[in-house]
Write a protein that holds these residues in place. Structure first.
Motif, mmCIF file in Angstrom:
data_model
loop_
_atom_site.group_PDB
_atom_site.id
_atom_site.type_symbol
_atom_site.label_atom_id
_atom_site.label_comp_id
_atom_site.label_asym_id
_atom_site.label_seq_id
_atom_site.Cartn_x
_atom_site.Cartn_y
_atom_site.Cartn_z
ATOM 1 N N ASP A 68 0.829 -1.204 0.000
ATOM 2 C CA ASP A 68 0.000 0.000 0.000
ATOM 3 C C ASP A 68 0.865 1.256 0.000
ATOM 4 O O ASP A 68 0.617 2.203 -0.760
ATOM 5 N N ARG A 71 2.592 1.593 -3.450
ATOM 6 C CA ARG A 71 1.678 1.972 -4.526
ATOM 7 C C ARG A 71 1.368 3.463 -4.479
ATOM 8 O O ARG A 71 1.388 4.138 -5.515
ATOM 9 N N HIS A 72 1.115 3.988 -3.307
ATOM 10 C CA HIS A 72 0.784 5.409 -3.199
ATOM 11 C C HIS A 72 2.016 6.289 -3.396
ATOM 12 O O HIS A 72 1.916 7.372 -3.987
ATOM 13 N N LEU A 74 4.665 5.749 -5.287
ATOM 14 C CA LEU A 74 5.191 5.765 -6.652
ATOM 15 C C LEU A 74 4.497 6.787 -7.541
ATOM 16 O O LEU A 74 5.055 7.206 -8.559
ATOM 17 N N ASP A 75 3.298 7.211 -7.164
ATOM 18 C CA ASP A 75 2.577 8.202 -7.975
ATOM 19 C C ASP A 75 3.319 9.535 -8.070
ATOM 20 O O ASP A 75 3.088 10.311 -9.001
ATOM 21 N N SER A 76 4.218 9.805 -7.123
ATOM 22 C CA SER A 76 4.891 11.107 -7.104
ATOM 23 C C SER A 76 6.191 11.114 -7.895
ATOM 24 O O SER A 76 6.886 12.135 -7.921
ATOM 25 N N ASP A 78 8.511 10.502 -11.527
ATOM 26 C CA ASP A 78 8.426 10.535 -12.987
ATOM 27 C C ASP A 78 8.685 9.165 -13.594
ATOM 28 O O ASP A 78 8.104 8.810 -14.629
ATOM 29 N N HIS A 97 2.553 -1.764 -10.249
ATOM 30 C CA HIS A 97 1.736 -0.614 -9.872
ATOM 31 C C HIS A 97 2.213 0.693 -10.505
ATOM 32 O O HIS A 97 1.538 1.719 -10.362
ATOM 33 N N ALA A 98 3.343 0.674 -11.215
ATOM 34 C CA ALA A 98 3.864 1.887 -11.838
ATOM 35 C C ALA A 98 3.338 2.028 -13.265
ATOM 36 O O ALA A 98 2.902 1.061 -13.887
ATOM 37 N N VAL A 99 3.386 3.251 -13.778
ATOM 38 C CA VAL A 99 3.037 3.521 -15.168
ATOM 39 C C VAL A 99 4.327 3.516 -15.990
ATOM 40 O O VAL A 99 5.256 4.256 -15.701
ATOM 41 N N SER A 351 4.663 7.241 -20.664
ATOM 42 C CA SER A 351 3.651 7.384 -19.590
ATOM 43 C C SER A 351 2.744 8.576 -19.824
ATOM 44 O O SER A 351 1.623 8.627 -19.346
#
Length: 359
Positions: A68, A71-72, A74-76, A78, A97-99, A351
């Motif tokens: 958890d 996942r949260h 990694l959104d920050s 590039d 979970h990454a783009v 991405s």
């Protein structure tokens, strides 16, 4: 760029992937990027001024809370660069979970071992696979559905390893490794015994096998059983500084592992001016050309014969040492970081494609 490096194994644990991920992070920071390392290895929250997020795990498996958090977090970033060996559940979760993540394989599996890379690739989803050497990349290409794998080499700073060479020592053989079955330290000791048989008895020879690990006791027992303790030293783990000083009083380096994915220790020894004798089956051939920087051999007998021949050929030994000492390999950090950043920028572009098409 904001870069997340994810590796199940990291400092203070010692090993090739641990040190390379750390060094890559440091080099990327020096190049002006913001880097954070995510790992399940216990330790302090920083190593070499690189921020480290240490996630909870049980027997190497990240706990749900770790997933958890990852996942949260990694959104920050590039770009997410996951570093994997044959078993790396945290890195696989990060890639899942990454783009548009990048995954780098650091291990070379046995060709006869079932390797479920196609299943892992399906679990992760869209990702850019890379490998630390051409040997690993070729194995990956045969296992992945689309067969697309680029090479992102490990890196080295040659100047750190070019210590002023100190003469006046007996002919010295060195090898640095984690003492595990995969690295084949027992086979190395048997090759050393054979070298001592071939080299004339009046020629002083010493050897240093540096490293610790689960086979440390077995290695010591084998050395005693072979009668090597009078000229073979087993100092255990040494710091990088201590290894650099050792290489300044050494002559050749042996790399006995048959499944060496890259061979960072051999690359460092080559930069210190040591001819490297390694198995042709691994990735050491990325920076050792047969007969130029050392020799690539097919078995332990050939390794012993090549080492003995080099130790008894002063002119050839000196010529190889001078070449290695004065010639940079292709894997200097400047080149390696440039290739990594280029790969990152490609992934950042990928991405952003869905956002661009929606606007």
């Amino acid at each position: 760029m904001r870069i997340a490096l994810v590796s199940d194994c990291y400092l203070p644990r010692l090993g090739g992937i641990e040190l390379q991920v750390h060094d890559l992070a440091v080099q990327l920071v020096r190049a002006g990027h913001a880097v954070t390392v995510f790992t399940t290895t216990d330790g302090s929250s920083a190593a070499g001024d690189v921020p480290v997020v240490r996630l909870p795990s049980l027997a190497g498996i990240p706990l749900p809370a770790a997933i958890d958090t990852l996942r949260h977090a990694l959104d920050s970033f590039d770009v997410v660069h996951a570093h994997t060996s044959l078993f790396s559940p945290l890195s696989w979760q990060a890639a899942r979970h990454a783009v548009a993540p990048i995954i780098t394989m650091h291990s070379l599996p046995n060709a006869s071992m079932p390797w479920p890379m196609a299943q892992i690739d399906r679990y992760i989803g869209p990702a850019k696979w890379t490998a630390v050497s051409g040997v690993v990349a070729e194995r990956l290409r045969r296992s992945l559905p689309n067969g697309s794998v680029d090479v992102l080499h490990n890196g080295v700073d040659p100047d750190r390893w070019r210590q002023l060479r100190r003469p006046g020592h007996p002919l010295t053989i060195v090898s640095t490794m984690r003492l595990t079955r995969r690295k084949r330290p027992i086979a190395l000791l048997r090759a050393l015994a054979r070298i001592r048989e071939i080299v004339p008895a009046g020629t002083a020879v010493r050897a240093m096998v540096v490293g610790g690990g689960p086979q440390a006791r077995a290695v010591a027992a084998e050395a005693r059983g072979l009668g090597l303790m009078s000229w073979v030293d087993l100092p255990g783990r040494l710091t990088r500084f201590e290894i650099q000083q050792l290489y300044a009083t050494a002559d050749i380096y042996l790399a006995p592992a048959e499944l060496e994915s890259f061979g960072v220790a051999a690359l460092e020894a080559r930069c210190a001016g040591l001819p490297v004798i390694a198995m042709a089956s691994g990735g050491v051939g990325e920076f050792i050309r047969h007969g130029v920087e050392g020799y690539l051999v097919d078995n332990d007998a050939q390794m012993a014969e090549a080492a003995a021949a080099l130790l008894t050929s002063p002119a050839l030994l000196s010529r190889m040492q001078d070449h290695n000492y004065t010639t940079d390999p292709a894997m200097t950090w400047g080149h390696v970081v440039a290739r990594h950043v280029a790969a990152y920028r490609t992934q950042v572009s990928l991405s952003a494609l869905p956002l661009a098409s929606a606007s």
